[in-house]
Design a protein around this motif. Structure first.
Motif, PDB file in Angstrom:
ATOM      1  N   ARG A 339     -51.118  22.588 -28.717  1.00 44.29           N
ATOM      2  CA  ARG A 339     -49.821  22.505 -28.055  1.00 44.29           C
ATOM      3  C   ARG A 339     -49.901  21.554 -26.853  1.00 44.29           C
ATOM      4  NH1 ARG A 339     -46.040  26.557 -29.082  1.00 44.29           N
ATOM      5  NH2 ARG A 339     -44.709  25.260 -27.774  1.00 44.29           N
ATOM      6  N   THR A 340     -48.905  20.689 -26.748  1.00 45.77           N
ATOM      7  CA  THR A 340     -48.870  19.707 -25.658  1.00 45.77           C
ATOM      8  C   THR A 340     -48.103  20.268 -24.470  1.00 45.77           C
ATOM      9  OG1 THR A 340     -49.011  17.838 -27.169  1.00 45.77           O
ATOM     10  CG2 THR A 340     -48.151  17.391 -24.976  1.00 45.77           C
ATOM     11  N   VAL A 341     -48.684  20.169 -23.283  1.00 49.75           N
ATOM     12  CA  VAL A 341     -48.022  20.614 -22.057  1.00 49.75           C
ATOM     13  C   VAL A 341     -48.144  19.518 -21.006  1.00 49.75           C
ATOM     14  CG1 VAL A 341     -48.432  23.064 -22.488  1.00 49.75           C
ATOM     15  CG2 VAL A 341     -50.116  21.758 -21.192  1.00 49.75           C
ATOM     16  N   THR A 342     -47.155  19.462 -20.120  1.00 52.89           N
ATOM     17  CA  THR A 342     -47.161  18.504 -19.012  1.00 52.89           C
ATOM     18  C   THR A 342     -47.289  19.258 -17.703  1.00 52.89           C
ATOM     19  OG1 THR A 342     -45.778  16.932 -20.218  1.00 52.89           O
ATOM     20  CG2 THR A 342     -45.896  16.676 -17.832  1.00 52.89           C
ATOM     21  N   ILE A 343     -48.274  18.864 -16.908  1.00 56.13           N
ATOM     22  CA  ILE A 343     -48.501  19.465 -15.596  1.00 56.13           C
ATOM     23  C   ILE A 343     -48.051  18.474 -14.527  1.00 56.13           C
ATOM     24  CG2 ILE A 343     -50.200  20.361 -13.968  1.00 56.13           C
ATOM     25  CD1 ILE A 343     -51.954  21.125 -16.316  1.00 56.13           C
ATOM     26  N   GLY A 344     -47.210  18.940 -13.615  1.00 51.85           N
ATOM     27  CA  GLY A 344     -46.781  18.109 -12.498  1.00 51.85           C
ATOM     28  C   GLY A 344     -47.470  18.510 -11.217  1.00 51.85           C
ATOM     29  N   THR A 345     -47.694  17.540 -10.356  1.00 48.86           N
ATOM     30  CA  THR A 345     -48.155  17.817  -9.003  1.00 48.86           C
ATOM     31  C   THR A 345     -47.859  16.595  -8.142  1.00 48.86           C
ATOM     32  OG1 THR A 345     -49.920  18.808  -7.675  1.00 48.86           O
ATOM     33  CG2 THR A 345     -50.560  17.024  -9.147  1.00 48.86           C
ATOM     34  N   TYR A 346     -48.350  16.593  -6.907  1.00 48.40           N
ATOM     35  CA  TYR A 346     -47.925  15.575  -5.944  1.00 48.40           C
ATOM     36  C   TYR A 346     -49.127  14.994  -5.205  1.00 48.40           C
ATOM     37  CZ  TYR A 346     -48.154  19.892  -3.211  1.00 48.40           C
ATOM     38  OH  TYR A 346     -48.560  21.085  -2.671  1.00 48.40           O
ATOM     39  N   THR A 347     -48.900  13.845  -4.596  1.00 46.54           N
ATOM     40  CA  THR A 347     -49.981  13.095  -3.953  1.00 46.54           C
ATOM     41  C   THR A 347     -50.098  13.377  -2.465  1.00 46.54           C
ATOM     42  OG1 THR A 347     -48.469  11.236  -3.558  1.00 46.54           O
ATOM     43  CG2 THR A 347     -49.763  11.195  -5.601  1.00 46.54           C
ATOM     44  N   ARG A 369     -53.228  20.208 -25.367  1.00 47.46           N
ATOM     45  CA  ARG A 369     -53.134  18.781 -25.080  1.00 47.46           C
ATOM     46  C   ARG A 369     -52.348  18.661 -23.781  1.00 47.46           C
ATOM     47  NH1 ARG A 369     -51.398  16.337 -31.048  1.00 47.46           N
ATOM     48  NH2 ARG A 369     -53.364  16.901 -32.128  1.00 47.46           N
ATOM     49  N   VAL A 370     -52.901  17.945 -22.816  1.00 47.96           N
ATOM     50  CA  VAL A 370     -52.342  17.988 -21.460  1.00 47.96           C
ATOM     51  C   VAL A 370     -52.011  16.589 -20.949  1.00 47.96           C
ATOM     52  CG1 VAL A 370     -52.695  18.795 -19.098  1.00 47.96           C
ATOM     53  CG2 VAL A 370     -53.744  20.040 -21.000  1.00 47.96           C
ATOM     54  N   LYS A 371     -50.764  16.443 -20.495  1.00 45.80           N
ATOM     55  CA  LYS A 371     -50.332  15.236 -19.800  1.00 45.80           C
ATOM     56  C   LYS A 371     -50.126  15.565 -18.320  1.00 45.80           C
ATOM     57  CE  LYS A 371     -47.759  13.557 -23.847  1.00 45.80           C
ATOM     58  NZ  LYS A 371     -46.396  13.163 -24.354  1.00 45.80           N
ATOM     59  N   LEU A 372     -50.348  14.588 -17.458  1.00 42.75           N
ATOM     60  CA  LEU A 372     -50.143  14.762 -16.021  1.00 42.75           C
ATOM     61  C   LEU A 372     -49.007  13.880 -15.539  1.00 42.75           C
ATOM     62  CD1 LEU A 372     -53.813  14.809 -14.635  1.00 42.75           C
ATOM     63  CD2 LEU A 372     -52.406  16.738 -15.386  1.00 42.75           C
ATOM     64  N   ASP A 373     -48.248  14.400 -14.589  1.00 44.22           N
ATOM     65  CA  ASP A 373     -47.197  13.634 -13.915  1.00 44.22           C
ATOM     66  C   ASP A 373     -47.407  13.855 -12.413  1.00 44.22           C
ATOM     67  OD1 ASP A 373     -44.911  12.475 -12.864  1.00 44.22           O
ATOM     68  OD2 ASP A 373     -43.569  13.306 -14.390  1.00 44.22           O
ATOM     69  N   VAL A 374     -47.882  12.827 -11.729  1.00 37.79           N
ATOM     70  CA  VAL A 374     -48.262  12.949 -10.326  1.00 37.79           C
ATOM     71  C   VAL A 374     -47.458  11.936  -9.507  1.00 37.79           C
ATOM     72  CG1 VAL A 374     -50.163  12.880  -8.673  1.00 37.79           C
ATOM     73  CG2 VAL A 374     -50.585  13.637 -11.026  1.00 37.79           C
ATOM     74  N   ARG A 375     -46.708  12.444  -8.513  1.00 40.25           N
ATOM     75  CA  ARG A 375     -45.876  11.581  -7.665  1.00 40.25           C
ATOM     76  C   ARG A 375     -45.906  12.105  -6.240  1.00 40.25           C
ATOM     77  NH1 ARG A 375     -40.303  12.797 -10.625  1.00 40.25           N
ATOM     78  NH2 ARG A 375     -41.155  13.337 -12.679  1.00 40.25           N
TER      79      ARG A 375
END
Length: 498
Positions: A339-347, A369-375
């Protein structure tokens, strides 16, 4: 505590830090004023720039508090108990609390503190959209009562004084409320007057000689916002800043340890799982994620041992919690099956991208399955609140607002909580949270808080990983800087530079 071995910064990091310092600290040279004990202005390097124009109705309120420019009716002592500030005493009658105001207080614009100005500030906060977190689930009204102020809640609330200590309920002069937004410039009551704000780059404060509590020892504060952690640490090393907040753990070891203070704090690094949609709507997959997290590896690898592995949402800054906990029964873990999941966090906090990367590896080893979204936080918070991620990694203060964790638990995990990143809706948890909120202060309330914590953990709506420590840098010439686990104080009237 055993400190990690000293390491040298790579040349590339030093070059980058120097370039950042040149841009960030231009025009912040140390100036003197013979009227104070040290006679020098205090140069402060802060982590996060203002998010809402320094409105006290946002998290920017804590900057105003840390600069000692905006004050509240009540303060908290080290134990989290209420003590006088702009109010000298209070008494309760059912749903109402009556506060006696301190005599001789003036705002920075010269106007006097009156019951009417207090009522206006509290009314604006109570009617704000969104409400300050401290008022989640609270219907609060204020009215002038002669030379006092009476605060009434829709239901009996044993924590009204603690709530009124939140920096988001700071009392400002009438001039602050003349526009659509709240403008704190020249409108506080503290020992330092906010005189200038340069967008998200800097702020200037001067000593307010009419302060009711006595003249500040420093002539003023020059604040620079430096989101880059390497640059903040380098500012201390180079002498460009006198006080530096939130030094990254990766930089703490390379600093002179005599300049570094480390204090356990009520801040938990938590993996919030989206219970409303996506993979983690399935309780079994939430359980699989929980089991995949190796918090000890993150503490050792990312924090270099300068953090504490979490046993719950509430950490060692609230020592009573550990003694009240009982084992939590969890759902049996399921198979992620790709299963694909997206993890968000910040800089904004330099450790967060590293934590997310470590979690990515751990969850992938478990089969996700892991994608990252970092902003930057300012660019990602709205998406997180809207539920656009399967999971979100957040460093969350657990008693930031009231000194009592019930407000944090309600804000983050109640069905109508305004910071419900997990998008959790559970009638049993709501009931536990309401019980905790309504229980009088003391042992019974603490037990109710821990029961509510257990209810949240049983749903795997959030996976607490570690409890952070305050790492603050103070130059050798700094005297009297505050080291506050709740991050409400930094520069006080007693702080100065020799």
């Amino acid at each position: 505590m055993r400190l990690p071995a000293r390491r040298l910064l790579p040349a590339t990091a030093l070059t980058a830090a120097s370039a950042l310092l040149t841009g960030c600290f231009t025009g912040t040279e140390q100036t003197t004023d013979a009227s104070g004990p040290g006679g020098k202005r205090i140069r402060v390097a802060m982590l996060q720039p203002p998010r809402s124009g320094l409105s006290p109705l946002s998290d920017d309120a804590f900057k105003l508090s840390r600069w000692s420019t905006a004050e509240t009716l009540v303060e908290l002592d080290e134990e989290g108990d209420a003590r006088p500030a702009l109010a000298t005493e209070w008494r309760r009658s059912g749903r109402s609390w009556t506060f006696t105001l301190r005599d001789g207080v003036t705002f920075h614009d010269g106007t006097k503190l009156t019951p009417e100005t207090v009522v206006e500030s509290l009314t604006r906060a109570a009617g704000a959209s969104p409400k300050p977190r401290i008022l989640d689930g609270v219907d609060l009204t204020a009215k002038a009562d002669g030379d006092r102020v009476t605060v009434t809640t829709a239901t009996e609330d044993p924590l009204v004084p603690q709530r009124l200590s939140s920096p988001q309920l700071a009392i400002l002069a009438a001039k602050a409320y003349r526009g659509k937004t709240v403008d704190p410039v020249g409108a506080g009551t503290g020992p330092f007057e906010l005189t200038k704000v340069d967008g998200t780059s800097s702020a200037t404060l001067d000593r307010y000689d009419g302060y009711w509590g006595g003249k500040a020892k420093s002539p003023g504060i020059d604040v620079t916002f430096v989101p880059d952690g390497t640059a903040r640490a380098a500012a201390l090393r180079s002498g460009e800043a006198d006080i530096v907040e939130a030094i990254p753990v990766s930089q703490a070891a390379v600093l002179d340890q005599d300049l570094v203070t480390e204090v356990p704090m009520p801040r938990t690094n938590t993996l919030y799982l989206n219970t409303e949609k996506g993979a983690f709507k399935n309780p079994a997959l939430r359980a699989a994620a929980r089991e995949a997290v190796d918090a000890e590896a993150i503490v050792k690898g990312v924090y270099e041992g300068r953090a504490d592995v979490a046993e719950g949402l509430l950490g060692p800054a609230l020592p009573w919690a550990a003694g009240l906990r009982t084992p939590v029964e969890h759902t049996e873990a399921g198979d992620p099956a790709g299963r694909t999941v997206t993890i968000g966090t910040y800089t904004d906090r330099s450790e967060m991208p590293e934590v997310a990367a470590a979690l990515q590896q751990q969850l992938q080893q478990a089969g996700f399955r892991v994608k990252l979204d970092v902003r930057e936080y300012a660019n990602i918070e709205s998406d997180a609140l809207a539920g656009r991620f399967d999971a979100f990694v957040l460093s969350r203060a657990t008693v930031l607002d009231s000194g009592d964790p019930a407000a944090y638990l309600y804000s983050d995990f109640a069905s109508d909580g305004t910071f419900n990143l997990s998008h959790l809706t559970d009638a049993g948890i709501d009931e536990a949270l309401k019980k905790a909120a309504g229980t009088p202060a003391g042992d019974a309330r603490r037990r109710a808080v821990v029961e509510a914590e257990a209810a949240v953990l049983a749903q795997d709506a959030a996976v607490p990983m570690l409890h952070e420590r305050v790492i603050q840098g103070d130059a050798a010439a700094v005297v009297g800087a505050a080291h506050d686990p709740r991050e409400r104080e930094l520069v006080t009237a007693d702080t100065y530079v020799k």
